[in-house]
Enzyme design. Structure first.
Site, mmCIF file in Angstrom:
data_model
loop_
_atom_site.group_PDB
_atom_site.id
_atom_site.type_symbol
_atom_site.label_atom_id
_atom_site.label_comp_id
_atom_site.label_asym_id
_atom_site.label_seq_id
_atom_site.Cartn_x
_atom_site.Cartn_y
_atom_site.Cartn_z
ATOM 1 N N ASP A 52 0.840 -1.206 0.000
ATOM 2 C CA ASP A 52 0.000 0.000 0.000
ATOM 3 C C ASP A 52 0.876 1.257 0.000
ATOM 4 O OD1 ASP A 52 0.857 -0.209 2.590
ATOM 5 O OD2 ASP A 52 -1.130 -0.208 3.507
ATOM 6 N N SER A 53 2.214 1.055 -0.026
ATOM 7 C CA SER A 53 3.119 2.179 -0.278
ATOM 8 C C SER A 53 2.863 2.751 -1.672
ATOM 9 C CB SER A 53 4.584 1.750 -0.127
ATOM 10 O OG SER A 53 4.820 0.558 -0.849
ATOM 11 N N ASP A 91 -1.102 -6.040 -0.167
ATOM 12 C CA ASP A 91 -1.572 -5.417 1.069
ATOM 13 C C ASP A 91 -3.078 -5.219 1.015
ATOM 14 O OD1 ASP A 91 0.367 -4.877 3.027
ATOM 15 O OD2 ASP A 91 1.211 -3.225 1.849
ATOM 16 N N LYS A 121 -1.471 -9.390 2.664
ATOM 17 C CA LYS A 121 -0.706 -8.964 3.845
ATOM 18 C C LYS A 121 -1.576 -8.016 4.663
ATOM 19 C CE LYS A 121 3.120 -6.056 3.693
ATOM 20 N NZ LYS A 121 2.688 -4.920 4.524
ATOM 21 N N GLU A 190 9.049 -4.248 10.392
ATOM 22 C CA GLU A 190 9.521 -2.976 9.847
ATOM 23 C C GLU A 190 10.091 -2.089 10.948
ATOM 24 O OE1 GLU A 190 6.787 -1.067 7.179
ATOM 25 O OE2 GLU A 190 7.953 0.781 7.092
HETATM 26 O O1 KIV Z 1 3.576 -1.166 1.594
HETATM 27 C C1 KIV Z 1 4.759 -1.508 1.649
HETATM 28 O O2 KIV Z 1 5.577 -1.146 0.800
HETATM 29 C C2 KIV Z 1 5.186 -2.373 2.745
HETATM 30 C C3 KIV Z 1 6.650 -2.635 2.877
HETATM 31 C C4 KIV Z 1 7.332 -1.462 3.422
HETATM 32 C C5 KIV Z 1 6.917 -3.857 3.682
HETATM 33 O O3 KIV Z 1 4.383 -2.813 3.505
#
Ligand code: KIV
Length: 272
Positions: A52-53, A91, A121, A190
């Site tokens: 979700d980044s 995510d 996730k 993290e």
């Molecule tokens: O959303 C994301 O990129 C993440 C990573 C930082 C593990 O959850």
């Protein structure tokens, strides 16, 4: 009838557990679009995380909170189409699993059905226990995420290292054991002290994948735009840059702009 021959053996949740058993480190990178995912998959990276980044690096939001389930499914389907070998994990975005476990399951099912991804996730420990159980009971593999969980950023108030104090470290270890007991196939840690991450990895038989969690875990993950040096204003200590694409791309765009303005592009060979 001709059989469709697969060139690669797909990485599965079981292969990751096997890799931990054999002491082989797991590589994971984020991916949000077809072209980037294709390059990462071909490079042999084990897991593509549709993180979700995407909310930050693709959409320009300050946090991961605004991205929607539909948007995550769009990114995930593009990544799935690109992947021949990597396991694709997606995510579940903020607001799509926290309110009740039925909604959590509906969101996970939508991701699996509409994108073709292999796993989801979720962020959190005991607080999301019911959601986790329901998703796993439906046969959907779940990767956990503890430590700095960006969906809770407004509760933390800052992106600094988590679990430095004993109470938070103890809760994190208990949560990690709970996630394993509930049936998660892997766990992301993290931005926590390396010593704590090592303890968690040694206490679990499922793989622990770190980002800013030191070397003594079972694998590593980075946000692809950060490791390629495209997000040049972001300098956390844990980040290793493998390229400086910000400068390379910026030079290319500047040169293109100059060539067009100077009527140098296209030239005689670049036309029909
Ligand atoms: O959303 C994301 O990129 C993440 C990573 C930082 C593990 O959850």
């Amino acid at each position: 009838m001709s059989a469709i021959k697969k060139q690669y053996k797909r990485v599965t949740t079981n292969s990751l557990i096997e890799m931990k058993r054999n002491g082989e480190k797991i590589s994971m990178l984020t991916a949000y679009d077809y072209t980037m995912a294709k390059i990462i998959d071909n490079a042999g990276v084990d897991v593509l995380l549709v993180g979700d980044s995407a909310s930050n690096v693709m959409a320009g939001h300050e946090t991961t909170l605004p991205i929607t389930l539909d948007q995550m499914i769009y990114h995930a389907s593009s990544v799935v189409r690109a992947s021949d070998r990597s396991l694709v994990v997606v995510d579940i975005p903020f607001g799509s699993y926290q309110s009740d476990s039925k909604e959590a399951l509906r969101s996970a099912i939508r991701i699996m059905k509409e994108s073709g991804a292999h796993a989801v996730k979720v962020e959190g420990g005991i607080e999301i226990e019911n959601a986790l159980s329901r998703i796993i009971q439906a046969g959907i593999p779940v990767m956990g995420h503890l430590g700095l969980t960006p969906q809770s950023i407004y509760q933390f108030g800052t992106y600094t290292v988590r679990a430095k104090e004993e109470a938070e470290a103890e809760k994190l270890l208990a949560d990690a054991k709970l996630l394993e007991a509930k049936g998660c196939f892997a766990l992301v840690l993290e931005k926590i002290p390396a010593k704590l991450a090592k303890k968690v990895a040694e206490s679990l038989s499922i793989p622990v994948i770190g980002i800013g969690a030191g070397p003594n875990v079972d694998g590593q993950v980075l946000v692809v735009h950060d490791m390629l040096g495209m997000t040049h204003e972001f300098h956390p200590r844990f980040l290793r840059r493998y390229a400086n694409l910000y400068d390379e791309m910026s030079n290319a765009f500047t040169q293109y702009n100059a060539d067009v303005k100077a009527k140098d592009f296209p030239n005689e060979k670049e036309q029909y």
